[in-house]
Design a protein around this motif. Structure first.
Motif, PDB file in Angstrom:
ATOM      1  N   GLU A   1       0.835  -1.195   0.000  1.00 49.86           N
ATOM      2  CA  GLU A   1       0.000   0.000   0.000  1.00 49.86           C
ATOM      3  C   GLU A   1       0.864   1.236   0.000  1.00 49.86           C
ATOM      4  O   GLU A   1       1.974   1.237   0.525  1.00 49.86           O
ATOM      5  N   ASP A   2       0.311   2.287  -0.557  1.00 50.27           N
ATOM      6  CA  ASP A   2       0.977   3.572  -0.581  1.00 50.27           C
ATOM      7  C   ASP A   2       1.360   3.967   0.838  1.00 50.27           C
ATOM      8  O   ASP A   2       0.537   3.912   1.733  1.00 50.27           O
ATOM      9  N   ALA A   3       2.631   4.349   1.039  1.00 47.21           N
ATOM     10  CA  ALA A   3       3.046   4.711   2.381  1.00 47.21           C
ATOM     11  C   ALA A   3       2.940   6.205   2.584  1.00 47.21           C
ATOM     12  O   ALA A   3       3.126   6.978   1.648  1.00 47.21           O
ATOM     13  N   ALA A   4       2.639   6.582   3.806  1.00 46.26           N
ATOM     14  CA  ALA A   4       2.678   7.997   4.158  1.00 46.26           C
ATOM     15  C   ALA A   4       4.147   8.429   4.124  1.00 46.26           C
ATOM     16  O   ALA A   4       5.022   7.629   3.823  1.00 46.26           O
ATOM     17  N   GLU A   5       4.412   9.624   4.490  1.00 47.09           N
ATOM     18  CA  GLU A   5       5.773  10.159   4.402  1.00 47.09           C
ATOM     19  C   GLU A   5       6.759   9.274   5.172  1.00 47.09           C
ATOM     20  O   GLU A   5       6.466   8.780   6.254  1.00 47.09           O
ATOM     21  N   SER A   6       7.921   9.066   4.587  1.00 50.52           N
ATOM     22  CA  SER A   6       8.915   8.211   5.212  1.00 50.52           C
ATOM     23  C   SER A   6      10.248   8.959   5.239  1.00 50.52           C
ATOM     24  O   SER A   6      10.545   9.713   4.322  1.00 50.52           O
ATOM     25  N   PRO A   7      11.030   8.747   6.310  1.00 49.65           N
ATOM     26  CA  PRO A   7      12.323   9.448   6.347  1.00 49.65           C
ATOM     27  C   PRO A   7      13.301   8.942   5.296  1.00 49.65           C
ATOM     28  O   PRO A   7      14.201   9.672   4.895  1.00 49.65           O
ATOM     29  N   ILE A   8      13.130   7.690   4.866  1.00 47.65           N
ATOM     30  CA  ILE A   8      14.170   7.121   4.002  1.00 47.65           C
ATOM     31  C   ILE A   8      13.765   7.011   2.532  1.00 47.65           C
ATOM     32  O   ILE A   8      14.624   6.973   1.661  1.00 47.65           O
ATOM     33  N   TYR A   9      12.459   6.955   2.258  1.00 47.21           N
ATOM     34  CA  TYR A   9      12.044   6.743   0.867  1.00 47.21           C
ATOM     35  C   TYR A   9      11.606   8.043   0.195  1.00 47.21           C
ATOM     36  O   TYR A   9      11.071   8.938   0.852  1.00 47.21           O
ATOM     37  N   GLU A  10      11.792   8.120  -1.107  1.00 46.36           N
ATOM     38  CA  GLU A  10      11.316   9.247  -1.905  1.00 46.36           C
ATOM     39  C   GLU A  10       9.797   9.339  -1.763  1.00 46.36           C
ATOM     40  O   GLU A  10       9.110   8.323  -1.821  1.00 46.36           O
ATOM     41  N   PRO A  11       9.280  10.544  -1.606  1.00 46.90           N
ATOM     42  CA  PRO A  11       7.826  10.668  -1.501  1.00 46.90           C
ATOM     43  C   PRO A  11       7.162  10.128  -2.757  1.00 46.90           C
ATOM     44  O   PRO A  11       7.662  10.309  -3.876  1.00 46.90           O
ATOM     45  N   GLY A  12       6.053   9.406  -2.577  1.00 43.00           N
ATOM     46  CA  GLY A  12       5.335   8.838  -3.720  1.00 43.00           C
ATOM     47  C   GLY A  12       5.976   7.576  -4.260  1.00 43.00           C
ATOM     48  O   GLY A  12       5.479   6.983  -5.213  1.00 43.00           O
ATOM     49  N   ARG A  13       7.102   7.173  -3.667  1.00 45.94           N
ATOM     50  CA  ARG A  13       7.760   5.946  -4.122  1.00 45.94           C
ATOM     51  C   ARG A  13       8.040   5.038  -2.943  1.00 45.94           C
ATOM     52  O   ARG A  13       9.132   4.491  -2.796  1.00 45.94           O
ATOM     53  N   ALA A  14       7.069   4.970  -2.060  1.00 54.89           N
ATOM     54  CA  ALA A  14       7.238   4.191  -0.842  1.00 54.89           C
ATOM     55  C   ALA A  14       5.989   3.358  -0.601  1.00 54.89           C
ATOM     56  O   ALA A  14       4.889   3.815  -0.876  1.00 54.89           O
ATOM     57  N   ALA A  15       6.191   2.168  -0.100  1.00 57.90           N
ATOM     58  CA  ALA A  15       5.051   1.291   0.154  1.00 57.90           C
ATOM     59  C   ALA A  15       5.145   0.693   1.543  1.00 57.90           C
ATOM     60  O   ALA A  15       6.239   0.501   2.080  1.00 57.90           O
ATOM     61  N   VAL A  16       3.988   0.416   2.105  1.00 57.61           N
ATOM     62  CA  VAL A  16       3.915  -0.365   3.329  1.00 57.61           C
ATOM     63  C   VAL A  16       3.499  -1.763   2.897  1.00 57.61           C
ATOM     64  O   VAL A  16       2.603  -1.912   2.075  1.00 57.61           O
ATOM     65  N   ILE A  17       4.171  -2.774   3.440  1.00 57.41           N
ATOM     66  CA  ILE A  17       3.818  -4.139   3.072  1.00 57.41           C
ATOM     67  C   ILE A  17       2.995  -4.719   4.209  1.00 57.41           C
ATOM     68  O   ILE A  17       3.395  -4.662   5.376  1.00 57.41           O
ATOM     69  N   LYS A  18       1.820  -5.231   3.846  1.00 57.20           N
ATOM     70  CA  LYS A  18       0.920  -5.718   4.890  1.00 57.20           C
ATOM     71  C   LYS A  18       0.458  -7.136   4.583  1.00 57.20           C
ATOM     72  O   LYS A  18       0.466  -7.564   3.439  1.00 57.20           O
ATOM     73  N   ALA A  19       0.041  -7.803   5.637  1.00 58.61           N
ATOM     74  CA  ALA A  19      -0.706  -9.050   5.481  1.00 58.61           C
ATOM     75  C   ALA A  19      -2.011  -8.800   6.199  1.00 58.61           C
ATOM     76  O   ALA A  19      -2.021  -8.708   7.421  1.00 58.61           O
ATOM     77  N   GLY A  20      -3.077  -8.625   5.475  1.00 59.98           N
ATOM     78  CA  GLY A  20      -4.334  -8.179   6.087  1.00 59.98           C
ATOM     79  C   GLY A  20      -4.083  -6.813   6.699  1.00 59.98           C
ATOM     80  O   GLY A  20      -3.654  -5.891   6.021  1.00 59.98           O
ATOM     81  N   GLN A  21      -4.272  -6.697   8.023  1.00 60.68           N
ATOM     82  CA  GLN A  21      -4.036  -5.412   8.686  1.00 60.68           C
ATOM     83  C   GLN A  21      -2.645  -5.330   9.306  1.00 60.68           C
ATOM     84  O   GLN A  21      -2.204  -4.277   9.750  1.00 60.68           O
ATOM     85  N   THR A  22      -1.936  -6.467   9.367  1.00 61.57           N
ATOM     86  CA  THR A  22      -0.620  -6.487  10.017  1.00 61.57           C
ATOM     87  C   THR A  22       0.448  -5.901   9.101  1.00 61.57           C
ATOM     88  O   THR A  22       0.551  -6.293   7.945  1.00 61.57           O
ATOM     89  N   VAL A  23       1.239  -4.990   9.649  1.00 64.36           N
ATOM     90  CA  VAL A  23       2.339  -4.430   8.871  1.00 64.36           C
ATOM     91  C   VAL A  23       3.524  -5.395   8.931  1.00 64.36           C
ATOM     92  O   VAL A  23       3.977  -5.781  10.004  1.00 64.36           O
ATOM     93  N   LEU A  24       3.997  -5.802   7.760  1.00 62.91           N
ATOM     94  CA  LEU A  24       5.142  -6.721   7.691  1.00 62.91           C
ATOM     95  C   LEU A  24       6.439  -5.974   7.451  1.00 62.91           C
ATOM     96  O   LEU A  24       7.506  -6.420   7.847  1.00 62.91           O
ATOM     97  N   GLY A  25       6.342  -4.842   6.746  1.00 55.18           N
ATOM     98  CA  GLY A  25       7.564  -4.139   6.413  1.00 55.18           C
ATOM     99  C   GLY A  25       7.286  -2.985   5.490  1.00 55.18           C
ATOM    100  O   GLY A  25       6.151  -2.492   5.412  1.00 55.18           O
TER     101      GLY A  25
END
Lengths: 677, 346
Positions: free
Chosen positions: A516-540
């Motif tokens: 899923e599209d990630a909110a602002e992140s300190p390390i990733y370029e804005p708009g080029r970051a994802a949150v990896i989930k399994a259902g509702q659990t954040v995996l990475g």
């Protein structure tokens, strides 16, 4: 430790070749590292284990030889002369640092050369002959293991010896000519004004024995091993004396060794002892307790069939006191120089090692199944490596201690970190709370060596205040793997890291994995970051590393994509067994869809709608293309994909599929204002 | 109209011989078997023939058609095979590189750890992992390492600024060996135990070709009611034979570890010189590869096992050292540089 073969033969007679002796000693635990010839002598270099301080001298080694070869040990007899009643002026102020101190004032010595035989033995082992007094103290040290020192008595201010801690900033020039600044952690021997020796380590230049010396004060003492070790280490000094004190000298030996030195000084430099002080701060005689061992116990532990008399002979050669004649049980008392012998197993080891482990029997154990549920991710990690390796990723293993600066460089300064108290360099300051710095480090070093195309991963730990957490981290940078048939060497991008991770999660049967599209992140370029989930659990998370971070790492031209997954979470979200679904016998109908949707509509939304509405028949969605261009209105993107419909129970008709398909398409128009193309 | 079937047969055979390619074959088929071809012509004109001639002509026409078909099939085979043999030369250059998914590698240290652990798993052990951040109790005290032992100094062990939350007096450190794993296992489980513990360990050594502040060890522990020293020898000999080679020479040399008694080091014959003595083995002919011994009774006391009930054996080895010996690597730093050219070699 070096010892001279000729010297050794003063205490034990044997005829076997030196190589054979070396082998026998090595196999009894006195490892011979080197053998070399010096003039008419042979020198053995031994590695003595820290528990055997009694072997840091020639007599100790001779005793071992006596046990191994079953020969008699000949110890030189020292005739104890009557001691003078006059006391030398000695005071121990630091009672923890010095347990025993013998000071003997010897008058009218004639300082000169030591006898040839003594000088030869000393130079064979690398000790330069100096004068008879110094050589005798060195000779006694090597013979008995008791370090000794002789002061020029007339240079001791106030004629007094004080054992105390150094004062902060106090200085001494040691006999090697180096001025050393001391502190209160260091034990010294002082006269009334100044330190004259670093206790147990090295004497001072001002009071050393020279040709002009007339009267000496001989020191034979027992200093605290820890204080000597720390003092020596602080001063960066390691001497024959400190080495022995660190490992512990036998407090009972202090006196015997002093007598031996006094006798030799009397013989070779005519000195006469006029004053004698023996300060003994612990109990004078500590008798060692008796240990009783059944012969059966010995044989049970070693798996051997040794007899009582064999065991007894060995122990007696090692100067153990073996009492009684009960042939089932050994009643033994270890000699006082064997501080390492405390209980049955210690005695059993003595028997075993003298026989030689290679001469003891060998057998295979019957291993019973262990009832222990291994709490680790080993199996998971194995599977992950297989899947990632198969996709062309190479595993790396990186240092887990890092420089805290590198967290600033990855804009992760806010992360809580575990600090190392005593790092050797700044690069070991902290336990890493994240894997990114390690990866940028490795990426940079490879880029600098001209290797710009990388697909790497590590299964490593993050060290967080709440504990050690295992993670998978991946990185891709550079060009795609080349296929010469279609000459397109495109740069790798987000999908080159998402793809392998998706395959990984699919193979591991992670339930409902999504990016899923990630909110602002300190390390990733804005708009080029994802949150990896399994259902509702954040995996990475995953994304393209910010250019400004790469700049700080001196990575100027490359794009870097990074991804990390928590193994703990991953393990929880797995479906352990594959589910079986019968394969449909009925034909599938495939319909292609081309849409123009607003830029902010995600493919995930498109998929979700399709599955909601086509739940009964929709089996699969295959993404084909995303495109932008003349035919697509500004602010829109074109999406092409196909929907595959199939039933497991019957052949679907064109009509019913047409209806479902139309509903899905209509909802795209209604919900996302898509344009069907 | 009459046909000279004999002449026709001859003509067909001759023409067929002349066919060189697929196009010729097709022209031939159209000429004879096509809708406007010869055979159709003959069949069409049968109707005009007198009744008594019909069967004979019909039969001869059928024969002719079979002949044509046969000829065509034969020619087709010939044409195809000549086509194949032409193709065979120079169509694709089979020496060009194949295209496939490149295979990645596990790090060589992972491979060595897996191989060692796998060998012990086959012997009946299980693999267990244990934390890297430890307390003084697990790393030293429970292993019978006295309070003032040099290995506890800051010169030999990394200490952390944080404290043990359960016991604030106790220092927290980075384990300097995998042996605390023994304690953690025995605290949570009862014998029989046969476990190996692989993992990272840390020591403040200045980095050079043979020292690293972080490296890997594998610890082994077997505890049961009647474990003997002879088992230690048997087990480790079996391991060395499986891991190094069937005819490896080994020796058990007495040594000292505070947590085993008796203790030993295991040497294997040098793989370079075969025991004669060379620079790799320091002219000894032997390479030290692991430390081992019988579990010290004080260690059993530390984990509250009943006195005298169990005996055990334990061993430990350095993974980097074993890998360096096995692959002839001379610099430990290369494992952590992760140069792709290095990674891809294994």
């Amino acid at each position: 430790m070096k010892i001279s073969l000729n010297w050794l033969k003063d205490y034990i007679k044997f005829n076997i070749p030196v190589e054979k002796l070396a082998h026998r000693l090595t196999m009894a635990g006195m490892e011979i590292e080197k053998i070399h010839s010096v003039d008419e002598d042979v020198v053995l270099e031994l590695e003595i284990t820290p528990n055997r301080s009694d072997c840091l001298n020639v007599i100790g080694i001779a005793r071992e030889v006596s046990a191994v070869l079953n020969k008699t040990l000949i110890i030189p007899k020292v005739r104890k002369r009557r001691l003078p009643s006059a006391k030398a002026d000695v005071a121990i102020l630091d009672r923890e640092g010095c347990l025993r101190y013998i000071g003997a004032l010897i008058k009218n010595v004639s300082v000169g050369k030591a006898p040839d035989s003594m000088a030869k033995r000393l130079s064979a082992i690398g000790l330069r002959p100096i004068n008879n007094i110094v050589d005798i103290t060195n000779f006694c040290l090597m013979e008995t293991g008791q370090p000794m020192h002789a002061f020029d008595y007339d240079k001791l201010i106030g004629g007094k010896i004080v054992v105390r801690r150094a004062r902060q900033g106090e200085k001494i020039v040691t006999i090697d000519g180096v001025e050393r600044v001391l502190d209160t952690s260091i034990l010294v021997i002082a006269d009334t004004k100044r330190p004259v020796a670093v206790a147990g380590v090295m004497g001072g230049q001002d009071t050393e024995v020279t040709e002009k010396t007339k009267n000496i004060l001989l020191e034979s003492a027992c200093f605290d091993p820890v204080l000597v070790r720390r003092g020596a280490r602080k001063l960066g000094l390691s001497t024959d004396s400190s080495y022995r004190f660190e490992r512990g000298v036998n407090i009972q030996m202090v006196e015997g060794a002093a007598h031996r030195a006094i006798a030799l000084i009397r013989e070779f430099s005519q000195g006469e002892t006029t004053h004698w002080t023996d300060l003994f701060l612990t109990k004078r005689k500590i008798s060692k307790s008796e240990i009783s061992i059944k012969i059966q116990q010995v044989n049970d532990l070693l798996g051997s069939q040794l007899t009582y008399s064999r065991c007894k002979t060995i122990l007696k050669r090692l100067e153990f006191y073996v009492k009684g004649e009960n042939r089932d049980t050994l009643h033994v008392q270890a000699p006082d120089f064997r501080g390492d012998i405390e209980r049955e197993v210690d005695v059993i080891e003595e028997i075993g090692r003298v026989i030689g482990y290679d001469n003891l029997p060998m057998s295979l154990p019957q291993i019973t199944v262990t009832h222990l549920n291994p709490r680790n991710n080993r199996q998971l990690k194995k599977e992950m490596r297989d899947i990632l390796n198969a996709q062309g990723f190479n595993e790396i293993i990186t240092y887990t201690l890092i420089n805290s600066q590198s967290l600033e460089k990855t804009k992760q300064a806010a992360l809580k970190r575990i600090r190392v108290k005593n790092p050797l360099t700044q690069d070991q300051e902290i336990m890493r709370p994240d894997l990114l710095p390690s990866f940028l480090d490795i990426a940079l070093s490879n880029i600098n060596r001209g290797q710009k195309n990388m697909r790497l991963y590590e299964l490593g730990k993050k060290y967080l205040p709440e504990g050690e957490k295992e993670f998978l981290a991946m990185i891709v940078t550079g060009l795609k793997a080349s296929d010469w048939r279609n000459f397109s060497k495109g740069k790798m991008d987000f999908f080159d890291i998402k793809g392998p991770a998706s395959v990984l999660m699919e193979r591991l049967r992670v339930k409902k994995a999504s990016f899923e599209d990630a909110a602002e992140s300190p390390i990733y370029e804005p708009g080029r970051a994802a949150v990896i989930k399994a259902g509702q659990t954040v995996l990475g998370d995953a994304g393209q590393i910010k250019k400004e971070i790469l700049k700080k790492w001196d990575i100027k031209f490359e794009d870097i994509y990074f991804l990390q997954l928590s193994l703990t979470e991953l393990a929880k979200e797995r479906q352990l067994t594959a589910g079986f679904e019968p394969i449909s016998e009925y034909p599938a109908i495939t319909r292609d869809v081309s849409l123009a949707v607003k830029e902010d509509v995600s493919f995930a939304q498109i998929e979700k709608t399709a599955f909601q509405l086509g739940a009964k028949f929709l089996k699969e969605i295959n993404f084909m293309e995303v495109y932008r261009g003349e035919k697509i209105p500004q602010g829109y993107k074109g999406l092409s994909f196909s929907l595959r419909y199939q039933s497991s129970r019957r052949t679907l008709t064109e009509e019913e599929i047409g209806e479902v398909h139309a509903t899905i398409c209509q909802s795209y128009i209604d919900q996302t204002r898509a344009i069907i193309r | 109209m009459g046909w000279d079937f004999n002449e026709l047969r001859q003509k067909v055979q001759e023409e067929a011989k002349g066919i060189q390619d697929i196009q010729g074959l097709e022209a031939f088929r159209i000429k004879y078997l096509g809708r406007k071809g010869l055979i159709q012509g003959i069949y069409a004109s049968l109707a005009t023939l007198p009744k008594e001639e019909k069967p004979a002509v019909g039969k001869r026409a059928n024969d002719l058609r079979s002949l044509i078909t046969r000829e065509m099939e034969e020619r087709k085979k010939a044409v195809e095979s000549s086509l194949q043999s032409k193709k065979r030369k120079g169509d694709i250059d089979v020496s060009l590189p194949g295209v496939g998914q490149e295979f990645g590698r596990s790090h060589i240290l992972t491979q060595v750890i897996d191989e060692i652990c796998g060998t012990f798993e086959n012997l009946g052990f299980i693999v267990h992992e244990s934390p890297e951040i430890e307390t003084e109790f697990y790393n030293f005290t429970a292993l019978n390492i006295p309070i003032d032992h040099p290995s506890r100094d800051a010169f030999d062990t990394f200490y952390l600024e944080q404290k043990d939350c359960q016991n604030p007096d106790r220092n927290v450190l980075l384990r300097s060996h995998t042996s605390p794993g023994q304690i953690r296992i025995m605290e949570t489980a009862k014998p029989p135990l046969a476990v190996v513990v692989p993992g990272k360990v840390y020591r403040p050594d200045a980095v050079d070709a043979s020292h690293s502040f972080m490296f890997h060890q594998i610890e082994g522990l077997l505890v049961d009611k009647d474990v003997k020293f002879s088992h230690l020898k048997g087990l480790l000999s079996e391991f060395c034979r499986r891991f190094f080679s069937e005819d490896i020479k080994m020796r058990f040399r007495p040594h000292f570890f505070p947590f085993t008694e008796p203790s030993a080091e295991v040497d294997i014959s040098c793989y370079i010189c075969g025991g004669k003595g060379c620079s790799v083995c320091g002219r000894k002919g032997w390479l030290e590869i692991l430390g081992c011994g019988m579990v010290h009774p004080k260690v059993f006391e530390a984990v509250n096992y009943p006195k005298g009930k169990y005996t055990g054996l334990a061993f430990g080895m350095g993974v980097e050292r074993v890998a360096m010996l096995k692959y002839g690597i001379h610099d430990i730093r290369i494992f952590y540089e992760n140069d792709i050219r290095f990674l891809k070699q294994f």
